[in-house]
Enzyme design. Structure first.
Site, mmCIF file in Angstrom:
data_model
loop_
_atom_site.group_PDB
_atom_site.id
_atom_site.type_symbol
_atom_site.label_atom_id
_atom_site.label_comp_id
_atom_site.label_asym_id
_atom_site.label_seq_id
_atom_site.Cartn_x
_atom_site.Cartn_y
_atom_site.Cartn_z
ATOM 1 C CB SER A 177 -0.879 -0.017 1.248
ATOM 2 O OG SER A 177 -1.268 1.302 1.581
ATOM 3 C CD GLU A 208 -7.829 -7.415 -3.147
ATOM 4 O OE1 GLU A 208 -8.583 -6.498 -2.823
ATOM 5 O OE2 GLU A 208 -6.586 -7.359 -3.034
#
Ligand code: ARG
Length: 465
Positions: free
Chosen positions: A278, A291
């Site tokens: 991140s 995902e």
């Protein structure tokens, strides 16, 4: 100037917006290889049947081979004024060999031409997907052998249900992907009929040899009805339906990887190769590939719905609506291919945390069913009553915030006096999975045998390309 391929009765050029909505070469250029293969088979048949001279046929074939080279090397200029890939190639052929190029389209229409090209493309794509799915099964089965005895909780309602092995869980997906492959294989067998020669919709008055073109292109036989040949797109719909189901299988597995890699589950870890960070939270390791596999299933399912809707109101035979069959199918099948490859990568990459999975397997009273089964087997108690007694024991353990195996014999006997110390044998998770020896059950020896059976079955197939 009007269109040089079909502009005989037209005096004016199309409006720019007309050309924009009409042109498909921006996406159907992907059919170039198949279009050339179809034309080569067609012209050879025209020469064999005497519909075109050997000399013209040779010039056409040579020209087409050169065009194939130009396309492969990137030298070919695709032009939207020429609408689609078929007319782009034919026009280039005319520029190369002159008037003889015009003989290629004898006894053929773009309607049967596009149907044959697209069938060939779908067929090639199915073959590629099959090889990729085989590789994914291989990756799963290899991990399953390794983890035939590794304990993990099995879930229903995402609540801990009964202990299973990690290998067993992985083999569940091997079965699903096997059915996906067999669905694609069925679709391939059904689509493998050649529409070439159906012409615009009614067939042709030329004495063509449809058996010959079908054979040359690797089809099992020519299609039997000319209207059906140019009007249906079930040869795309069916693989898209198969792709949608496969994408759902991938998505469910991807969802599990997302769950398992959370700190809360902590069942598996993906290496740096399959994790992303991140930009603001330095501690994060995100399972983006999983995902995306989950997310991309939406596109695949959408393509099926989109084409069903395109087709549902069309009268026979061809309508230009059907040009809308391509972009969704190209995208969906390529998306599926990417998802399968990413999933195979993740399966090979993932490292299970065996301690954590085993501890979780024992949480949540996962062996309560084993306890109830023991009461049935050893005390001849009816299952419903055993279920009730076990429920009271679970409540007792839960009040004391301990596992079932931590209840003393006195405590167990306070609920059912006939219980003996032998019951402890079934309260451990290892014994629980070991006892699940029914065919298809999670006992490690079953799982090992099934995983090995898969590996030898996969070894007999040709390896992924
Ligand atoms: N580009 C067209 C398609 O993809 C080819 C067939 C066009 N046929 C016609 N009669 N306009 O469907």
């Amino acid at each position: 100037m009007s269109n040089k391929m079909w502009g005989g009765r037209f005096a004016e050029k199309p409006a720019a917006i007309m050309q924009e909505i009409n042109a498909s070469v921006g996406f159907d250029y992907k059919l170039a290889a198949q279009d050339i293969a179809g034309s080569l088979a067609h012209v050879e048949m025209l020469a064999q049947t005497g519909l075109v001279s050997r000399e013209d046929a040779e010039a056409i074939s040579r020209g087409l081979a050169e065009i194939r080279g130009e396309i492969e090397s990137g030298a070919f200029t695709f032009s939207p004024e020429l609408e689609d890939i078929h007319m782009n190639i034919e026009s280039r052929l005319a520029a190369k060999i002159g008037a003889a190029a015009g003989r290629l389209h004898t006894a053929r229409s773009r309607n049967d031409q596009v149907a044959v090209d697209f069938r060939l493309w779908v067929r090639d794509t199915i073959d590629h997907l099959d090889a990729q799915l085989r590789d994914l099964q291989q990756a799963l089965a290899e991990k399953a052998v390794e983890h035939a005895g590794s304990l993990m909780p099995g879930f229903t309602h995402l609540q801990t249900a009964q202990p299973v092995t990690f290998g067993h869980h992985l083999l569940a997906y091997v079965e699903m992907f096997s059915r996906d492959r067999s669905r694609f294989c069925d679709a391939r067998a059904r689509l493998n009929e050649c529409p070439l020669g159906a012409a615009a919709l009614a067939g042709t008055s030329f004495p063509i040899d449809r058996e010959a073109t079908a054979k040359a292109l690797g089809f099992d036989r020519p299609t039997a009805n000319s209207l059906d040949s140019v009007a249906d797109r079930d040869f795309v719909l069916e693989p898209l339906a198969d792709a949608a189901i496969c994408a759902v299988h991938l998505s469910r597995f991807a969802e599990e990887i997302v769950l398992w890699t959370t700190a809360q589950f902590g069942f598996v870890r993906l290496t740096d190769q399959f994790s992303t960070g991140s930009s603001i939270m330095p501690q994060k390791r995100n399972p983006d590939a999983a995902e995306l596999v989950r997310g991309k299933s939406g596109r695949v399912i959408g393509a099926l719905a989109g084409l069903l809707i395109v087709m549902k109101g069309l009268p026979l035979a061809y309508s230009k609506d059907m040009q809308e069959d391509k972009e969704g199918a190209f995208d969906a099948l390529q998306t599926l291919s990417l998802s399968i490859a990413a999933m195979a990568g993740m399966v090979r990459d993932l490292e299970p945390d065996l301690k954590k999975m085993k501890a979780a397997a024992g949480d949540g009273y996962a062996t309560a069913t084993d306890l109830a089964d023991w009461l049935v087997r050893e005390l001849k108690m009816p299952f419903r009553e055993a279920h009730h007694v076990t429920g009271r024991l679970v409540a007792l353990a839960s009040d004391r915030k301990i596992g079932l195996q931590k209840l003393s014999l006195n405590e167990l006997q306070s609920v059912e006096p006939r219980i003996t110390k032998e019951i402890y044998d079934v309260l451990g998770v290892e014994n629980s999975v070991k006892s699940r020896t029914s065919y298809g059950g999670t006992a490690p020896k079953n799982v090992r045998a099934q995983a090995k059976r898969w590996l030898s079955r996969l070894a007999k197939e040709k390896p992924a390309t």
